[in-house]
Motif scaffolding. Structure first.
Motif, short mmCIF file in Angstrom:
data_model
loop_
_atom_site.label_atom_id
_atom_site.label_comp_id
_atom_site.label_asym_id
_atom_site.label_seq_id
_atom_site.Cartn_x
_atom_site.Cartn_y
_atom_site.Cartn_z
N UNK A 843 0.85 -1.19 0.00
CA UNK A 843 0.00 0.00 0.00
C UNK A 843 0.89 1.25 0.00
N UNK A 844 0.73 2.11 -1.01
CA UNK A 844 1.51 3.32 -1.13
C UNK A 844 0.71 4.52 -0.64
N UNK A 845 1.40 5.45 0.04
CA UNK A 845 0.76 6.66 0.56
C UNK A 845 1.37 7.85 -0.16
N UNK A 846 0.66 8.47 -1.10
CA UNK A 846 1.23 9.56 -1.90
C UNK A 846 1.77 10.72 -1.06
N UNK A 847 1.09 11.07 0.04
CA UNK A 847 1.50 12.21 0.85
C UNK A 847 2.83 11.98 1.56
N UNK A 848 3.24 10.71 1.70
CA UNK A 848 4.48 10.40 2.41
C UNK A 848 5.56 9.87 1.47
N UNK A 896 -10.60 6.49 2.32
CA UNK A 896 -10.82 5.81 1.04
C UNK A 896 -10.17 6.54 -0.13
N UNK A 897 -9.90 7.86 0.03
CA UNK A 897 -9.28 8.65 -1.03
C UNK A 897 -7.77 8.77 -0.84
N UNK A 898 -7.22 7.91 0.01
CA UNK A 898 -5.78 7.87 0.31
C UNK A 898 -5.30 9.15 1.00
N UNK A 899 -6.21 9.85 1.68
CA UNK A 899 -5.84 11.06 2.39
C UNK A 899 -5.55 10.72 3.85
N UNK A 900 -4.51 11.35 4.41
CA UNK A 900 -4.09 11.06 5.78
C UNK A 900 -4.82 11.94 6.79
N UNK A 901 -5.11 11.34 7.97
CA UNK A 901 -5.72 12.08 9.08
C UNK A 901 -4.95 11.70 10.35
N UNK A 902 -4.41 12.69 11.04
CA UNK A 902 -3.61 12.42 12.23
C UNK A 902 -4.47 11.90 13.38
#
Length: 929
Positions: A843-848, A896-902
């Motif tokens: 699983x890739x996280x674009x923001x990181x 679901x949109x691959x957006x991060x939430x702290x």
């Protein structure tokens, strides 16, 4: 079991324990209670009172007061037994108070002695009232007038109950018009359905003539009479009666003693005569005109000369009669019962028959006489099983030729009055081509092949529950063999478990030996039966399918009740501590829920009966293994194409259409890509989707996947009394949030099938040990809709609210099988519920991008069904063990949109703890420095 019956039993024991007195009402001044031979004066009557009752042989009277002071509130349903009632403490432990004013009337739970048809009088007085008031003065019941708010001075020595007599009256003539005022054409039939009351008043279907109906019918005065269109009749689909509620196509009227007719305003309200009844008005639902029957009508049967109309390609064996509406009674012609060589089966052999959809019903028995069974009555278009039940004396002696896998039953249904039975198709149901059964062929079993082998190796372990707490001390039980009457003593363990062994094919009853503290809440009879996996399961009496979790004894606590009616506090809860059940499981046990490999494109044909349906129709594809809607797809040109499903997962395929409905398809996707139908019978492959035109158009296509249910709501803090008003409950799922008010102790719900709802309290001075509540209609097993706890697939029969100060008091800790991860913040119970923790390497996280991070997936899983169990709301603390000495920068959840939430986190040594507002809905991301 009724709460009032439980309380009465508790009252008797309570009187013995604390030496209270049971006295007749006319015993004179009350005397308080005896303690160590000393008489203690009291300001309330801590005793029971016996009040004679005449004219009422059974059911219940309610004794209550009306007060705004909670500690003075009294409300108890007391049974009428042996010509009297015994009035003691109510369900909250409150006694009648000296000087208090109370009322008696028929209980709302009654069937015969209901308030609308019952009046009461005092002693032998002629004055009849709906309720009798009394004031308790020096141990006597003194009649009290509610309206005048004063005592009437006379002592009540008995209550006399009067059932209202039914006077016969003529139902008057009335007009039948359209909404524009024009007359309805001659020949249209109107259904008139009176309440039978005490007399046998029959329904009728008179015809309109010159815009009027002349009933020529005598009915009972002051009883409800429904007028309009019977449900599912041809005209009920086309027109509605103005003023009827949404669920009916008729209005309710009554006729008083003077022969005047009125529209009813509320059930059993015969006092309001504000709306005279003189006509019914019809309003169009669809464009077609009303159906006018051709020729003479018969309310029961009508000969049909066209064989094709009657039974399709009929053999001519059946007696051709009128087709009966689904759900109505059908009388079947006699059925021959013979052996394979054509000889008659001897007289006295009994054939059993039961309705598949009612798993609690006992079989109906038909005895062979002169080679036939007679008097068979079935509900039209309902599936039945005809053959030899396990309790039949001939169960091991005979088999049914052409039967199902059990070799004991034939699946049948009926639809034509006076016709023969039809064979039920377990794939296509009643939409399949009709196949007549004019005779029943049976054969003898030489070596009793169907008898289950008996063995002492079938053991069971059960959990005892005292209102959710572990019971006190070791308890003595007896396991009674119902076949021979012999019993075996068994004892519970110190940690509240009951273990024993038994034989297959034998009925057992669990009995609690005489005990000064407890009694069993329910009668427990069961037998060991083999499930689809070949394992023997303890199945409760009344259930026939060992794969149905509702019927398994092991899916329920063994509930105990205290004889003193008290609720335990501050003891060890059953659900306290760490739940280590997860340690039994590893990833291989639930790997299928994480499968991602899909089948090749599948194509399913849409059909109505045998014809292809060309209309474009939407379908919902719901993955039950992952508990999510996987896709909404549209079928075109009679086919649902391009369907790719995940191998090893279970699915529900349902239609989303206002005009057409469909029995939901419950399937498992095999490793070969086949859609295997789940159900009670042998597995088959799904190739067609069989639709039917709805009897009534849906206002919203999404209503097709919703299920109605009602649950009682109790307060644990208030001795398990029902919550009356003022409480709003909240049901939160990944798909929606639903709020519902508690009314008269019940909450009414309309929820999505197979969706987890976390239960909470939105309004009211309560909280709840929440559960993941899910509703499953389970038609694949022929059972009714069930409300289940997704923690353990046990049945939810009520919701229990607790005091806010006790919130999370009963929370447990759930630990993963490898002990690397745990979660707290919920009452996870002790069911087959496990925690899974995985590292997701792909699983890739674009923001990181370019940073160091790790994606982990922490899930709660129901192992009874091997399904993810999402919890949409809560306050969960997840602790996981990190590999190596890593410094954590941030913890997130990934939407679901691959957006991060702290999310908030703490780290101590190699243990990372972070907070989540839900479980199993999002992956988590750990960012390292």
């Amino acid at each position: 079991m009724r709460r009032s019956k439980v309380l009465v039993a508790g009252v008797v024991a309570f009187a013995v324990v604390i030496s209270t007195a049971t006295v007749p009402v006319s015993a004179g001044a009350f005397s308080g209670k005896m303690i160590e031979n000393r008489r203690v004066l009291a300001d309330k009557a801590d005793m029971e009172f016996v009040l004679p009752v005449e004219g009422m042989s059974s059911e219940w009277l309610e004794v209550f007061n009306q007060t705004t002071v909670p500690e003075d509130t009294y409300d108890q349903d007391v049974p009428v037994e042996n010509g009297q009632i015994v009035i003691g403490p109510d369900e909250n432990g409150h006694f009648l108070k000296n000087g208090g004013v109370y009322y008696i009337w028929p209980s709302w739970d009654n069937n015969k002695y209901i308030g609308a048809k019952t009046t009461l009088s005092v002693n032998d007085k002629n004055e009849r009232k709906d309720a009798i008031g009394f004031q308790l003065i020096d141990g006597k019941f003194i009649e009290y007038d509610k309206e005048k708010k004063m005592s009437l001075g006379n002592e009540i020595k008995k209550i006399v109950v009067h059932l209202k007599s039914y006077e016969s009256v003529e139902l008057p003539e009335f007009d039948v018009v359209y909404s524009d005022g024009s007359k309805v054409e001659d020949g249209v039939t109107i259904d008139i359905m009176p309440d039978k009351g005490e007399n046998d008043v029959r329904s009728g279907t008179p015809k309109v003539k010159d815009g009027k109906i002349t009933p020529n019918m005598t009915i009972n005065a002051n009883t409800m009479c429904s007028i309009g269109f019977a449900k599912d009749s041809s005209n009920s689909k086309l027109f509605k009666v103005v003023g009827a509620d949404e669920s009916n196509d008729f209005i309710n009227v009554f006729v008083d003693e003077g022969g005047n007719a009125y529209v009813m305003k509320g059930v059993y309200n015969y006092e309001d005569k504000s709306i005279p009844f003189s006509k019914i008005t019809l309003e169009k639902k669809a464009g077609d005109p009303l159906v006018v029957p051709a020729g003479p009508q018969d309310s029961t049967t009508e000969n049909i000369t066209d064989d094709e109309t009657a039974l399709g390609a009929a053999s001519g064996v059946a007696i051709k009669r009128k087709r009966i509406a689904p759900g109505k009674d059908v009388k079947i012609s006699d059925i021959e019962v013979m052996f394979e060589d054509g000889t008659k089966v001897p007289d006295g052999v009994t054939i059993d028959n039961f309705l598949v959809s009612d798993i609690n019903a006992k079989p109906v028995h038909y005895m062979v006489n002169n080679g036939k069974i007679s008097g068979i009555v079935l509900k039209a278009d309902k599936q039945y099983k005809l053959g030899f039940d396990a309790t039949n004396a001939d169960y091991n002696n005979y088999e049914i030729v052409g039967a199902d896998n059990s070799k004991k039953f034939l699946d049948v249904y009926a639809r034509y009055e006076g016709g023969v039975l039809l064979k039920f198709d377990n794939v296509k149901g009643v939409e399949a081509p009709e196949n007549e059964i004019s005779r029943l062929v049976i054969k003898k079993t030489d070596v009793k092949p169907s008898e289950q082998k008996k063995s002492k190796s079938y053991s069971v372990k059960l959990t005892l529950s005292d209102h959710g707490y572990q019971p006190q001390n070791v308890l003595s039980f007896r396991l009674v063999n119902k076949d021979n009457g012999k019993s075996t003593p068994v004892f519970s363990s110190k940690n509240g478990l009951l273990s024993f062994e038994g034989d297959a094919g034998v009925d057992y009853e669990i009995k609690l030996d005489n005990n000064p503290v407890y009694k069993l809440k329910d009668k427990l009879i069961f037998r060991f039966m083999k499930d689809s996996k070949g394992d023997y399961q303890p199945v409760l009496n009344g259930y026939t399918n060992p794969d149905d979790l509702e019927g398994r004894l092991t899916c329920h606590y063994i509930e105990l009740e205290r004889l003193d009616g008290k609720i335990p506090v501050s003891q060890k809860s059953l659900d306290r501590g760490v739940n280590t059940n997860g340690q039994k499981y590893s990833l291989k046990d639930f790997k299928s829920v994480f499968n991602t490999k899909t089948t090749t494109d599948k194509t399913l044909t849409l059909k109505v009966k045998s014809k292809v349906l060309m209309k474009d129709i939407k379908f919902e594809i719901y993955n039950t293994s992952k508990q999510r809607v996987e896709k909404i797809v549209r079928a075109e040109d009679g086919k649902l194409t391009g369907l790719k499903l995940i191998k090893g997962n279970d699915y529900i395929i349902s239609v989303l259409d206002k005009e057409y409905g469909m029995k939901k398809a419950y399937v498992t996707v095999s490793n070969e890509g086949k859609l295997i139908i789940k159900g009670r019978t042998a597995d088959g492959e799904l190739n067609d989707l069989i639709l039917t035109k709805r009897k009534n158009m849906l206002k919203d296509e999404n209503l097709a996947n919703r299920v109605d249910c009602k649950l009682p709501v109790y307060s644990i803090e208030n001795a398990k009394s029902k919550i009356k008003e003022g409480v709003v409950l909240k049901f939160v799922s990944p798909r929606e949030t639903v709020t519902a008010k508690v009314k008269n102790g019940l909450v009414s719900l309309n929820l999505l099938e197979d969706t987890n709802y976390v239960v909470g309290v939105e309004k009211g001075n309560y909280t709840i040990d929440s559960i993941p509540l899910t509703i499953k209609s389970k038609p694949e097993y022929g059972t009714k809709k069930l409300v289940l706890n997704h923690l353990n697939s046990g049945r939810v029969q009520a919701l229990y609210l607790i005091n806010k100060k006790d919130a999370h008091k009963n929370d447990t800790v759930l630990v993963s099988g490898d002990e690397s991860t745990s979660v707290r913040g919920f009452r996870f119970g002790k069911g087959e519920y496990v925690l899974s923790a995985r590292v997701l390497k792909n699983v890739k996280v674009p923001e990181l991008k370019g940073k160091k991070y790790e994606v982990i997936d922490v899930d709660t899983i129901n192992m009874y069904r091997v399904e993810l169990s999402p919890l949409a709301v809560g306050n969960f603390k997840i602790t996981t063990t990190l590999a190596g000495d890593k410094v954590v920068k941030n913890v997130y959840y990934l939407d679901a949109k691959k957006k991060l939430h702290k999310v908030k986190f703490t780290k101590k040594g190699d243990k990372l703890t972070f907070n989540m507002k839900s479980m199993t809905m999002y992956d988590n991301v750990i960012e390292y420095k």
